[in-house]
Design an enzyme around this catalytic site. Structure first.
Site, PDB file in Angstrom:
ATOM      1  N   HIS A 106      -3.591   7.053   2.110  1.00  0.00           N
ATOM      2  CA  HIS A 106      -3.914   5.718   1.599  1.00  0.00           C
ATOM      3  C   HIS A 106      -5.294   5.349   2.121  1.00  0.00           C
ATOM      4  O   HIS A 106      -5.611   5.584   3.286  1.00  0.00           O
ATOM      5  CB  HIS A 106      -2.859   4.712   2.084  1.00  0.00           C
ATOM      6  CG  HIS A 106      -3.255   3.298   1.809  1.00  0.00           C
ATOM      7  ND1 HIS A 106      -3.614   2.873   0.561  1.00  0.00           N
ATOM      8  CD2 HIS A 106      -3.377   2.222   2.631  1.00  0.00           C
ATOM      9  CE1 HIS A 106      -3.941   1.586   0.616  1.00  0.00           C
ATOM     10  NE2 HIS A 106      -3.803   1.172   1.861  1.00  0.00           N
ATOM     11  N   ASN A 148      -9.996  -0.407  -1.002  1.00  0.00           N
ATOM     12  CA  ASN A 148      -8.546  -0.299  -0.902  1.00  0.00           C
ATOM     13  C   ASN A 148      -7.923  -0.890  -2.173  1.00  0.00           C
ATOM     14  O   ASN A 148      -7.911  -2.109  -2.352  1.00  0.00           O
ATOM     15  CB  ASN A 148      -8.093  -1.068   0.346  1.00  0.00           C
ATOM     16  CG  ASN A 148      -6.593  -1.010   0.568  1.00  0.00           C
ATOM     17  OD1 ASN A 148      -5.838  -0.591  -0.302  1.00  0.00           O
ATOM     18  ND2 ASN A 148      -6.165  -1.434   1.734  1.00  0.00           N
ATOM     19  N   CYS A 180       0.817  -1.230   0.000  1.00  0.00           N
ATOM     20  CA  CYS A 180       0.000   0.000   0.000  1.00  0.00           C
ATOM     21  C   CYS A 180       0.844   1.270   0.000  1.00  0.00           C
ATOM     22  O   CYS A 180       0.327   2.358  -0.256  1.00  0.00           O
ATOM     23  CB  CYS A 180      -0.940  -0.009   1.194  1.00  0.00           C
ATOM     24  SG  CYS A 180      -2.064  -1.412   1.121  1.00  0.00           S
TER      25      CYS A 180
HETATM   26  O1  UT7 Z   1      -4.021  -1.399   3.304  1.00  0.00           O
HETATM   27  C1  UT7 Z   1      -2.925  -1.863   3.977  1.00  0.00           C
HETATM   28  C2  UT7 Z   1      -3.047  -2.181   5.360  1.00  0.00           C
HETATM   29  N1  UT7 Z   1      -4.320  -2.677   5.782  1.00  0.00           N
HETATM   30  C3  UT7 Z   1      -5.016  -1.980   6.673  1.00  0.00           C
HETATM   31  O2  UT7 Z   1      -4.652  -0.892   7.041  1.00  0.00           O
HETATM   32  C4  UT7 Z   1      -6.246  -2.664   7.257  1.00  0.00           C
HETATM   33  C5  UT7 Z   1      -6.241  -2.507   8.742  1.00  0.00           C
HETATM   34  N2  UT7 Z   1      -7.296  -3.222   9.407  1.00  0.00           N
HETATM   35  C6  UT7 Z   1      -8.609  -2.893   9.320  1.00  0.00           C
HETATM   36  O3  UT7 Z   1      -8.978  -2.006   8.568  1.00  0.00           O
HETATM   37  C7  UT7 Z   1      -9.589  -3.616  10.203  1.00  0.00           C
HETATM   38  O4  UT7 Z   1      -8.872  -4.369  11.145  1.00  0.00           O
HETATM   39  C8  UT7 Z   1     -10.589  -4.539   9.468  1.00  0.00           C
HETATM   40  C9  UT7 Z   1     -11.555  -3.699   8.643  1.00  0.00           C
HETATM   41  C10 UT7 Z   1      -9.850  -5.503   8.568  1.00  0.00           C
HETATM   42  C11 UT7 Z   1     -11.413  -5.325  10.472  1.00  0.00           C
HETATM   43  O5  UT7 Z   1     -12.049  -4.427  11.358  1.00  0.00           O
HETATM   44  P1  UT7 Z   1     -11.892  -4.617  12.929  1.00  0.00           P
HETATM   45  O6  UT7 Z   1     -12.664  -3.520  13.532  1.00  0.00           O
HETATM   46  O7  UT7 Z   1     -10.451  -4.721  13.280  1.00  0.00           O
HETATM   47  O8  UT7 Z   1     -12.643  -5.985  13.149  1.00  0.00           O
HETATM   48  P2  UT7 Z   1     -12.153  -7.257  13.975  1.00  0.00           P
HETATM   49  O9  UT7 Z   1     -11.305  -8.114  13.137  1.00  0.00           O
HETATM   50  O10 UT7 Z   1     -11.660  -6.820  15.306  1.00  0.00           O
HETATM   51  O11 UT7 Z   1     -13.543  -7.983  14.197  1.00  0.00           O
HETATM   52  C12 UT7 Z   1     -14.582  -7.419  15.021  1.00  0.00           C
HETATM   53  C13 UT7 Z   1     -15.803  -8.319  14.950  1.00  0.00           C
HETATM   54  C14 UT7 Z   1     -15.497  -9.782  15.207  1.00  0.00           C
HETATM   55  O12 UT7 Z   1     -16.627 -10.363  15.833  1.00  0.00           O
HETATM   56  P3  UT7 Z   1     -16.651 -10.604  17.419  1.00  0.00           P
HETATM   57  O13 UT7 Z   1     -15.493 -11.502  17.715  1.00  0.00           O
HETATM   58  O14 UT7 Z   1     -16.511  -9.239  18.033  1.00  0.00           O
HETATM   59  O15 UT7 Z   1     -17.987 -11.246  17.637  1.00  0.00           O
HETATM   60  C15 UT7 Z   1     -15.359 -10.361  13.820  1.00  0.00           C
HETATM   61  O16 UT7 Z   1     -15.613 -11.731  13.778  1.00  0.00           O
HETATM   62  O17 UT7 Z   1     -16.377  -8.269  13.648  1.00  0.00           O
HETATM   63  C16 UT7 Z   1     -16.407  -9.572  13.066  1.00  0.00           C
HETATM   64  N3  UT7 Z   1     -16.097  -9.441  11.648  1.00  0.00           N
HETATM   65  C17 UT7 Z   1     -17.035  -9.224  10.711  1.00  0.00           C
HETATM   66  N4  UT7 Z   1     -18.366  -9.083  10.789  1.00  0.00           N
HETATM   67  C18 UT7 Z   1     -19.024  -8.842   9.627  1.00  0.00           C
HETATM   68  C19 UT7 Z   1     -14.886  -9.480  11.037  1.00  0.00           C
HETATM   69  N5  UT7 Z   1     -14.999  -9.280   9.727  1.00  0.00           N
HETATM   70  C20 UT7 Z   1     -16.332  -9.126   9.493  1.00  0.00           C
HETATM   71  C21 UT7 Z   1     -17.067  -8.881   8.322  1.00  0.00           C
HETATM   72  N6  UT7 Z   1     -18.405  -8.739   8.445  1.00  0.00           N
HETATM   73  N7  UT7 Z   1     -16.500  -8.746   7.115  1.00  0.00           N
END
Ligand code: UT7
Length: 332
Positions: free
Chosen positions: A257, A287, A117
């Site tokens: 980004h 992204n 990225c």
């Molecule tokens: O571009 C280069 C670098 N990349 C980035 O900068 C990406 C950085 N990371 C992020 O943007 C975020 O971490 C994500 C968008 C990928 C994920 O968001 P998050 O707020 O970190 O979610 P999480 O992985 O902590 O998950 C929170 C909850 C979980 O459920 P519980 O355990 O709280 O019940 C996940 O299972 O959301 C759930 N979850 C989803 N629910 C619906 C994870 N992915 C999804 C999904 N749809 N797609």
């Protein structure tokens, strides 16, 4: 005294495929929903490059053709093409080589630069150095990724985020102080474990096993990357302002980004920048990895004014991150 040559952006081109993949489409593919995706990332839809035989170079070519037309020059005038990408058409030859052939850029050399990225800020800094050396007059820098080629559309942790697209800029020498003014680039390979593709390189060449195990797709531990991204992008942007004796008030635009709106908001806050000075098109394109920053410049080009201070900021796989300060060179 010979004035110092700086590298000014003198034209921008962009390309996004027509096909859209919306949050509602994804609801039918994985266990997710529009509301979750919008509130956690800011994304509503992304573009997908479809069609047999279509690759990253097929987005680079129209983007570059557009900037050549805007600048009124031919492909033969390009000295060098640098393509920031982690989804090259092939391992080799480089996407830059392939694109130069398709463009008819017969006098150009070129190469791909893999910094995920941060690919565009790394490539821009590299291209600017070629111009500053005095040796090259027209360097094209593209950020292009066909992320759909390396995404597992059964993995909700990654498939909701990424899209396809390309932006490209032309760099030319400037002796009036416009162009790329400063850049801070960083990397930390120990972050590789959180965001990578497991197979297909010399470490783990493609085999039936790697395909069965889905190891040719992007793997991301989102939460870990998120934490590093918020800190990395904000720190480096603040450091860039400080060492150039600037505050948020001196900055006309932040071009971040587009990985997650929450990371972007944190960076703007840390720079003391009001959110109306932040370019944001993540809702429409998701992204696009190396494509995000030049695609923003492309869409905002008409609003950019000669003399504007603009900060580009990125964070991505590697880890790689960085920020670049530009004094904008033209009114369009
Ligand atoms: O571009 C280069 C670098 N990349 C980035 O900068 C990406 C950085 N990371 C992020 O943007 C975020 O971490 C994500 C968008 C990928 C994920 O968001 P998050 O707020 O970190 O979610 P999480 O992985 O902590 O998950 C929170 C909850 C979980 O459920 P519980 O355990 O709280 O019940 C996940 O299972 O959301 C759930 N979850 C989803 N629910 C619906 C994870 N992915 C999804 C999904 N749809 N797609």
């Amino acid at each position: 005294m010979t004035p110092k040559i700086s590298a000014a952006i003198t034209a921008i081109g962009g390309y996004v495929p027509d096909d859209k993949l919306t949050n509602f489409d994804l609801e039918k593919m994985v266990e997710t929903n529009d509301e979750w995706i919008r509130t956690r990332t800011g994304i509503e839809e992304r573009r997908i490059l479809k069609g047999e035989g279509k690759a990253t170079s097929d987005m680079v070519v129209p983007a570059v053709q557009q900037l050549l037309a805007k600048r009124g020059i031919s492909a033969e005038e390009i000295d060098c093409l640098i393509v920031g990408t982690v989804t090259p058409d092939m391992v080799f030859p480089s996407t830059a080589n392939i694109a130069c052939d398709k463009l008819g850029a017969k006098n150009a050399w070129g190469f791909d630069l893999a910094a995920a990225c941060s690919g565009f800020v790394y490539a821009l800094t590299t291209g600017a150095a070629l111009i500053e050396s005095g040796r090259y007059k027209k360097v094209v820098v593209a950020g292009a990724d066909k992320m759909s080629a390396i995404i597992d559309y059964t993995d909700r942790a990654t498939c909701i985020i990424f899209g396809d697209g390309c932006g490209a800029v032309l760099l030319e020498p400037d002796e009036e102080g416009f162009g790329v003014k400063d850049s801070i680039l960083r990397s930390d390979g120990s972050g590789g474990k959180y965001l990578h593709m497991k197979a297909g390189g010399s470490l783990k060449p493609a085999s039936i096993e790697t395909v069965t195990n889905k190891e040719h797709f992007a793997y991301q531990e989102g939460q870990a990357v998120f934490k590093f991204a918020v800190k990395g992008m904000a720190d480096v942007s603040a450091e860039l302002l400080e060492r150039n004796n600037l505050t948020g008030e001196d900055i006309s635009w932040l071009v971040p980004h587009q990985a997650n709106k929450r990371i972007i908001d944190a960076t703007a806050d840390r720079m003391g920048l009001s959110h109306d000075k932040v370019m944001l098109n993540i809702q429409r394109y998701g992204n696009t990895t190396a494509g995000t920053i030049p695609l923003c410049l492309w869409e905002w080009e008409k609003q950019l004014k000669k003399g504007d201070n603009i900060v580009l900021a990125a964070f991505g796989g590697g880890f790689t991150w960085g920020a670049t300060l530009i004094k904008w060179a033209y009114n369009s």
